[in-house]
Scaffold this motif. Structure first.
Motif, PDB file in Angstrom:
ATOM      1  N   THR A  66      77.440  46.051  47.452  1.00 43.51           N
ATOM      2  CA  THR A  66      77.320  44.985  46.395  1.00 43.51           C
ATOM      3  C   THR A  66      75.818  44.951  45.905  1.00 43.51           C
ATOM      4  OG1 THR A  66      78.984  43.906  47.271  1.00 43.51           O
ATOM      5  CG2 THR A  66      77.286  42.481  46.121  1.00 43.51           C
ATOM      6  N   ALA A  67      74.847  45.061  46.974  1.00 43.55           N
ATOM      7  CA  ALA A  67      73.402  44.917  46.925  1.00 43.55           C
ATOM      8  C   ALA A  67      73.023  46.143  45.928  1.00 43.55           C
ATOM      9  CB  ALA A  67      72.610  45.086  48.099  1.00 43.55           C
ATOM     10  N   ALA A  68      73.721  47.272  45.628  1.00 44.43           N
ATOM     11  CA  ALA A  68      73.353  48.392  45.159  1.00 44.43           C
ATOM     12  C   ALA A  68      73.954  48.455  43.566  1.00 44.43           C
ATOM     13  CB  ALA A  68      73.692  49.816  45.938  1.00 44.43           C
ATOM     14  N   GLY A  69      74.704  47.335  43.429  1.00 40.29           N
ATOM     15  CA  GLY A  69      75.389  47.238  42.088  1.00 40.29           C
ATOM     16  C   GLY A  69      76.722  47.868  42.083  1.00 40.29           C
ATOM     17  N   GLY A  70      77.395  48.492  43.182  1.00 38.95           N
ATOM     18  CA  GLY A  70      78.584  49.072  43.065  1.00 38.95           C
ATOM     19  C   GLY A  70      79.731  48.509  43.938  1.00 38.95           C
ATOM     20  N   THR A  71      80.836  49.047  44.135  1.00 37.64           N
ATOM     21  CA  THR A  71      81.792  48.667  44.980  1.00 37.64           C
ATOM     22  C   THR A  71      82.213  49.771  46.052  1.00 37.64           C
ATOM     23  OG1 THR A  71      83.765  49.436  43.649  1.00 37.64           O
ATOM     24  CG2 THR A  71      82.792  47.210  43.027  1.00 37.64           C
ATOM     25  N   THR A  72      83.499  49.385  46.699  1.00 36.56           N
ATOM     26  CA  THR A  72      83.726  50.423  47.584  1.00 36.56           C
ATOM     27  C   THR A  72      84.336  51.885  46.875  1.00 36.56           C
ATOM     28  OG1 THR A  72      85.820  49.467  48.162  1.00 36.56           O
ATOM     29  CG2 THR A  72      83.915  49.003  49.751  1.00 36.56           C
ATOM     30  N   ASP A  73      84.789  51.546  45.560  1.00 42.29           N
ATOM     31  CA  ASP A  73      85.463  52.502  44.669  1.00 42.29           C
ATOM     32  C   ASP A  73      84.620  53.534  44.539  1.00 42.29           C
ATOM     33  OD1 ASP A  73      87.944  51.362  44.755  1.00 42.29           O
ATOM     34  OD2 ASP A  73      87.556  50.046  42.757  1.00 42.29           O
ATOM     35  N   ASP A  74      83.076  53.105  44.602  1.00 38.77           N
ATOM     36  CA  ASP A  74      82.310  54.315  44.210  1.00 38.77           C
ATOM     37  C   ASP A  74      81.929  55.201  45.447  1.00 38.77           C
ATOM     38  OD1 ASP A  74      81.779  53.203  41.750  1.00 38.77           O
ATOM     39  OD2 ASP A  74      80.893  51.523  42.653  1.00 38.77           O
ATOM     40  N   ILE A  75      82.562  54.958  46.554  1.00 40.59           N
ATOM     41  CA  ILE A  75      81.980  55.672  47.674  1.00 40.59           C
ATOM     42  C   ILE A  75      82.615  56.794  47.574  1.00 40.59           C
ATOM     43  CG2 ILE A  75      82.195  55.719  50.388  1.00 40.59           C
ATOM     44  CD1 ILE A  75      81.955  52.600  50.328  1.00 40.59           C
ATOM     45  N   VAL A  76      82.247  58.258  47.819  1.00 38.70           N
ATOM     46  CA  VAL A  76      82.714  59.521  47.876  1.00 38.70           C
ATOM     47  C   VAL A  76      82.846  60.070  49.183  1.00 38.70           C
ATOM     48  CG1 VAL A  76      82.167  59.790  45.580  1.00 38.70           C
ATOM     49  CG2 VAL A  76      80.517  60.586  47.507  1.00 38.70           C
ATOM     50  N   LYS A  77      81.857  59.650  50.318  1.00 38.97           N
ATOM     51  CA  LYS A  77      81.948  60.000  51.682  1.00 38.97           C
ATOM     52  C   LYS A  77      81.544  58.937  52.604  1.00 38.97           C
ATOM     53  CE  LYS A  77      80.859  63.601  54.811  1.00 38.97           C
ATOM     54  NZ  LYS A  77      79.999  64.731  55.459  1.00 38.97           N
ATOM     55  N   VAL A  78      82.188  58.996  53.773  1.00 37.02           N
ATOM     56  CA  VAL A  78      81.761  58.336  54.854  1.00 37.02           C
ATOM     57  C   VAL A  78      81.601  58.818  55.990  1.00 37.02           C
ATOM     58  CG1 VAL A  78      82.438  56.077  56.376  1.00 37.02           C
ATOM     59  CG2 VAL A  78      82.847  56.280  53.901  1.00 37.02           C
ATOM     60  N   THR A  79      80.522  58.968  56.670  1.00 35.76           N
ATOM     61  CA  THR A  79      80.380  59.615  58.008  1.00 35.76           C
ATOM     62  C   THR A  79      80.342  58.494  59.174  1.00 35.76           C
ATOM     63  OG1 THR A  79      79.014  61.321  57.245  1.00 35.76           O
ATOM     64  CG2 THR A  79      78.940  60.877  59.367  1.00 35.76           C
ATOM     65  N   VAL A  80      81.242  58.623  60.223  1.00 36.63           N
ATOM     66  CA  VAL A  80      81.389  57.712  61.218  1.00 36.63           C
ATOM     67  C   VAL A  80      80.616  58.312  62.420  1.00 36.63           C
ATOM     68  CG1 VAL A  80      83.015  56.476  62.600  1.00 36.63           C
ATOM     69  CG2 VAL A  80      83.574  57.070  60.344  1.00 36.63           C
ATOM     70  N   LEU A  81      79.900  57.587  62.844  1.00 37.89           N
ATOM     71  CA  LEU A  81      79.101  57.762  64.236  1.00 37.89           C
ATOM     72  C   LEU A  81      79.630  56.994  65.266  1.00 37.89           C
ATOM     73  CD1 LEU A  81      75.444  57.975  62.383  1.00 37.89           C
ATOM     74  CD2 LEU A  81      77.035  59.954  62.989  1.00 37.89           C
ATOM     75  N   ALA A  82      80.082  57.419  66.064  1.00 38.21           N
ATOM     76  CA  ALA A  82      80.689  56.710  67.085  1.00 38.21           C
ATOM     77  C   ALA A  82      80.192  57.176  68.657  1.00 38.21           C
ATOM     78  CB  ALA A  82      82.359  56.829  67.103  1.00 38.21           C
ATOM     79  N   ARG A  83      80.353  56.181  69.537  1.00 40.86           N
ATOM     80  CA  ARG A  83      79.852  56.271  71.031  1.00 40.86           C
ATOM     81  C   ARG A  83      80.979  57.438  71.347  1.00 40.86           C
ATOM     82  NH1 ARG A  83      77.065  52.178  74.669  1.00 40.86           N
ATOM     83  NH2 ARG A  83      75.824  52.369  72.704  1.00 40.86           N
ATOM     84  N   ASP A  84      82.413  57.135  71.205  1.00 41.20           N
ATOM     85  CA  ASP A  84      83.375  57.813  71.639  1.00 41.20           C
ATOM     86  C   ASP A  84      84.442  57.868  70.744  1.00 41.20           C
ATOM     87  OD1 ASP A  84      85.363  56.011  72.703  1.00 41.20           O
ATOM     88  OD2 ASP A  84      83.554  55.373  74.176  1.00 41.20           O
ATOM     89  N   ARG A  85      85.672  58.647  71.060  1.00 41.82           N
ATOM     90  CA  ARG A  85      86.532  58.845  70.197  1.00 41.82           C
ATOM     91  C   ARG A  85      87.680  57.832  70.201  1.00 41.82           C
ATOM     92  NH1 ARG A  85      86.044  63.017  67.025  1.00 41.82           N
ATOM     93  NH2 ARG A  85      84.525  64.891  67.677  1.00 41.82           N
ATOM     94  N   THR A  86      87.333  56.881  71.236  1.00 43.20           N
ATOM     95  CA  THR A  86      88.447  55.931  71.355  1.00 43.20           C
ATOM     96  C   THR A  86      88.527  54.919  70.306  1.00 43.20           C
ATOM     97  OG1 THR A  86      86.856  54.519  72.871  1.00 43.20           O
ATOM     98  CG2 THR A  86      88.345  56.166  74.012  1.00 43.20           C
ATOM     99  N   ILE A  87      87.336  54.690  69.450  1.00 41.48           N
ATOM    100  CA  ILE A  87      87.235  53.945  68.366  1.00 41.48           C
ATOM    101  C   ILE A  87      88.325  54.343  67.188  1.00 41.48           C
ATOM    102  CG2 ILE A  87      85.482  54.985  67.095  1.00 41.48           C
ATOM    103  CD1 ILE A  87      84.263  52.122  67.156  1.00 41.48           C
ATOM    104  N   ARG A  88      88.797  55.560  67.355  1.00 41.67           N
ATOM    105  CA  ARG A  88      89.385  55.916  66.204  1.00 41.67           C
ATOM    106  C   ARG A  88      90.579  55.178  65.525  1.00 41.67           C
ATOM    107  NH1 ARG A  88      89.307  61.147  63.615  1.00 41.67           N
ATOM    108  NH2 ARG A  88      88.398  62.193  65.196  1.00 41.67           N
ATOM    109  N   GLY A  89      91.428  54.704  66.398  1.00 43.80           N
ATOM    110  CA  GLY A  89      92.374  53.624  66.100  1.00 43.80           C
ATOM    111  C   GLY A  89      91.697  52.559  65.133  1.00 43.80           C
ATOM    112  N   ALA A  90      90.915  51.821  65.727  1.00 44.54           N
ATOM    113  CA  ALA A  90      90.307  50.738  65.153  1.00 44.54           C
ATOM    114  C   ALA A  90      89.771  51.215  63.585  1.00 44.54           C
ATOM    115  CB  ALA A  90      89.160  50.017  65.748  1.00 44.54           C
ATOM    116  N   VAL A  91      89.102  52.358  63.440  1.00 41.15           N
ATOM    117  CA  VAL A  91      88.383  52.925  62.346  1.00 41.15           C
ATOM    118  C   VAL A  91      89.523  53.175  61.416  1.00 41.15           C
ATOM    119  CG1 VAL A  91      87.276  54.827  61.350  1.00 41.15           C
ATOM    120  CG2 VAL A  91      86.399  53.753  63.552  1.00 41.15           C
TER     121      VAL A  91
END
Length: 133
Positions: A66-91
């Motif tokens: 929103t601050a950049a003038g866009g929406t989530t429809d403009d996102i082309v890639k997300v990198t998830v940095l996680a402490r461990d893989r147990t977070i995958r279900g919530a993600v």
């Protein structure tokens, strides 16, 4: 006077502990973020609850877009940095909420890494804002 090509994107309540780093940087239609974490911008705190951290981090992505003038429809890639893989279900659950159309989702990659303090997740995004300024 030359036009500034790069523009820092900052969001009230989010930051990097006083370090002079914006949440994202935009050059033309390209937006690239740094680590977008689970800090609640209203309180400055990070929940101990995994699902709450995931939801807050994704909500912070929306704030950055929103601050950049866009929406989530403009996102082309997300990198998830996680402490461990147990977070995958919530993600995955929050992912499907944010990007419900299976034919229109960004690319995603998860990396397991050390994160500061009680942080369990950070997100990095790349977005293309279609030449909007």
């Amino acid at each position: 006077m030359a036009t500034q090509r790069r523009r820092s994107i900052d969001v009230d309540g989010l930051g990097h502990g006083g370090i002079p780093i914006p949440e994202a940087s935009r050059v033309g239609p390209l937006l690239v973020s740094g680590g977008i974490g689970p800090m609640d911008p209203a309180t400055g705190s990070v929940s101990d609850d995994q699902a709450t951290q995931v939801a807050t981090a994704f909500d912070n992505v929306i704030r950055v877009m929103t601050a950049a003038g866009g929406t989530t429809d403009d996102i082309v890639k997300v990198t998830v940095l996680a402490r461990d893989r147990t977070i995958r279900g919530a993600v995955d659950a929050r992912w499907v909420e944010m990007f419900p159309d299976p034919d229109s989702r960004p690319a995603r990659h998860m990396l397991v890494t050390d994160l500061a303090g009680s942080t369990l997740i950070q997100l990095e995004i790349i977005a293309y804002l279609g030449g909007q300024e």
